[in-house]
Design an enzyme around this catalytic site. Structure first.
Site, short mmCIF file in Angstrom:
data_model
loop_
_atom_site.label_atom_id
_atom_site.label_comp_id
_atom_site.label_asym_id
_atom_site.label_seq_id
_atom_site.Cartn_x
_atom_site.Cartn_y
_atom_site.Cartn_z
N GLU A 102 0.85 -1.20 0.00
CA GLU A 102 0.00 0.00 0.00
C GLU A 102 0.89 1.25 0.00
O GLU A 102 2.02 1.22 0.47
CB GLU A 102 -0.89 -0.06 1.25
CG GLU A 102 -1.74 1.15 1.55
CD GLU A 102 -2.83 1.45 0.53
OE1 GLU A 102 -2.54 1.46 -0.67
OE2 GLU A 102 -3.98 1.71 0.96
N ASP A 103 0.36 2.33 -0.52
CA ASP A 103 1.14 3.57 -0.53
C ASP A 103 1.16 4.24 0.85
O ASP A 103 2.20 4.62 1.35
CB ASP A 103 0.61 4.55 -1.60
CG ASP A 103 -0.90 4.79 -1.54
OD1 ASP A 103 -1.58 4.22 -0.65
OD2 ASP A 103 -1.41 5.55 -2.38
N ASP A 106 -3.54 6.01 6.45
CA ASP A 106 -3.88 7.31 7.05
C ASP A 106 -4.81 7.03 8.24
O ASP A 106 -4.33 6.80 9.35
CB ASP A 106 -4.53 8.15 5.93
CG ASP A 106 -4.84 9.57 6.34
OD1 ASP A 106 -4.36 10.02 7.38
OD2 ASP A 106 -5.57 10.25 5.59
N PHE A 155 -0.77 16.30 3.50
CA PHE A 155 -1.24 15.61 2.30
C PHE A 155 -0.08 15.53 1.32
O PHE A 155 0.41 16.54 0.82
CB PHE A 155 -2.43 16.33 1.66
CG PHE A 155 -3.05 15.51 0.57
CD1 PHE A 155 -3.92 14.48 0.88
CD2 PHE A 155 -2.73 15.75 -0.76
CE1 PHE A 155 -4.48 13.68 -0.13
CE2 PHE A 155 -3.28 14.97 -1.78
CZ PHE A 155 -4.15 13.94 -1.45
N ASP A 162 -1.27 10.72 -5.69
CA ASP A 162 -1.81 11.78 -6.55
C ASP A 162 -2.50 12.89 -5.78
O ASP A 162 -2.88 12.73 -4.61
CB ASP A 162 -2.84 11.17 -7.52
CG ASP A 162 -4.17 10.88 -6.82
OD1 ASP A 162 -4.15 10.21 -5.76
OD2 ASP A 162 -5.22 11.33 -7.32
N ARG A 168 1.53 11.74 -9.81
CA ARG A 168 1.95 10.35 -9.51
C ARG A 168 3.35 10.06 -10.03
O ARG A 168 4.05 9.19 -9.51
CB ARG A 168 0.98 9.35 -10.14
CG ARG A 168 -0.41 9.33 -9.53
CD ARG A 168 -1.15 8.08 -9.99
NE ARG A 168 -2.59 8.19 -9.81
CZ ARG A 168 -3.24 7.90 -8.68
NH1 ARG A 168 -2.57 7.51 -7.61
NH2 ARG A 168 -4.55 8.00 -8.61
P1 5GP Z 1 -7.23 5.67 4.99
O1 5GP Z 1 -8.41 4.79 4.73
O2 5GP Z 1 -6.10 4.98 5.71
O3 5GP Z 1 -7.63 6.95 5.66
O4 5GP Z 1 -6.73 6.19 3.59
C1 5GP Z 1 -5.93 5.48 2.77
C2 5GP Z 1 -5.98 6.03 1.37
O5 5GP Z 1 -6.24 7.45 1.33
C3 5GP Z 1 -4.63 5.86 0.74
O6 5GP Z 1 -4.52 4.61 0.10
C4 5GP Z 1 -4.58 7.02 -0.24
O7 5GP Z 1 -5.22 6.63 -1.44
C5 5GP Z 1 -5.40 8.10 0.41
N1 5GP Z 1 -4.53 9.05 1.14
C6 5GP Z 1 -4.41 9.20 2.46
N2 5GP Z 1 -3.52 10.16 2.77
C7 5GP Z 1 -3.03 10.61 1.60
C8 5GP Z 1 -2.06 11.61 1.25
O8 5GP Z 1 -1.42 12.28 2.07
N3 5GP Z 1 -1.85 11.80 -0.08
C9 5GP Z 1 -2.50 11.09 -1.04
N4 5GP Z 1 -2.20 11.38 -2.31
N5 5GP Z 1 -3.42 10.15 -0.75
C10 5GP Z 1 -3.68 9.91 0.56
#
Ligand code: 5GP
Length: 177
Positions: A102-103, A106, A155, A162, A168
């Site tokens: 996973e990237d 959050d 962010f 992205d 990206r």
């Molecule tokens: P979560 O469900 O953990 O809150 O969010 C995960 C997803 O939200 C990540 O896979 C990503 O797609 C998006 N996301 C969360 N934080 C960031 C950020 O700082 N930058 C970007 N580009 N996407 C984020």
């Protein structure tokens, strides 16, 4: 913002820092899965560059690659925890050792959903490798077995991540000014 407008990007993690950490993660994963077949599951689209580099940092032939696509409902920068699988794995994972790539984790809501979903498919094991973690925003405590970097509540974009589908292709991770 128009598509032609260029905003300044402040670098948070350099190309070299990322490359070094990915090599370390690859070595650790290779040691942990020695003698086992491993399925890397990339979460599209954000993990595509990380997975490409990580796969090449894990030596050996017992590495398979698959992808799935997730759409998370919410606004552009905040996930709601309501997740939809937009593209599923191409092969069953029953009896397989799965490592989700996973990237960023959050709030943890997206990964909680995905890991629960994958466990219902009876893999031999499921672990998580995330390039980034923003612990300050955690709603769900998701154990990250392999973590690249802990970052502050910003962010971030680049290296697969992205903003409105752009940035990206940046070779580093940064923050829009
Ligand atoms: P979560 O469900 O953990 O809150 O969010 C995960 C997803 O939200 C990540 O896979 C990503 O797609 C998006 N996301 C969360 N934080 C960031 C950020 O700082 N930058 C970007 N580009 N996407 C984020």
């Amino acid at each position: 913002m128009t598509m032609t407008e260029t905003r300044q990007v402040k670098e948070l993690l350099s190309r070299d820092q990322i490359a070094r950490r990915v090599q370390e993660l690859g070595a650790q994963i290779a040691a942990d899965y020695q003698g086992k077949e491993l399925v890397l599951v990339g979460v599209l689209k954000g993990s595509f560059l990380f997975l490409a580099d990580l796969a090449r940092a894990i030596p050996g032939t017992d590495v398979l690659v698959d992808f799935l696509g997730l759409a998370s409902y919410g606004d552009a920068t905040r996930s709601s925890g309501v997740v939809q699988i937009t593209a599923d794995l191409t092969k069953p994972i029953e009896g397989k050792h799965v490592l989700v790539v996973e990237d960023i984790v959050d709030t943890g809501l997206t990964m909680e959903y995905l890991l629960d979903n994958l466990k219902t498919r009876h893999p031999a094991s499921v672990k998580l490798c995330s390039l980034l973690h923003k612990p300050s925003r955690s709603v769900k405590q998701i154990p990250i077995d392999y973590l690249g970097f802990t970052i502050p509540d910003l962010f971030v974009i680049g290296y697969g991540l992205d903003y409105a589908q752009r940035y990206r292709n940046l070779p580093y991770i940064g923050v829009l000014e």
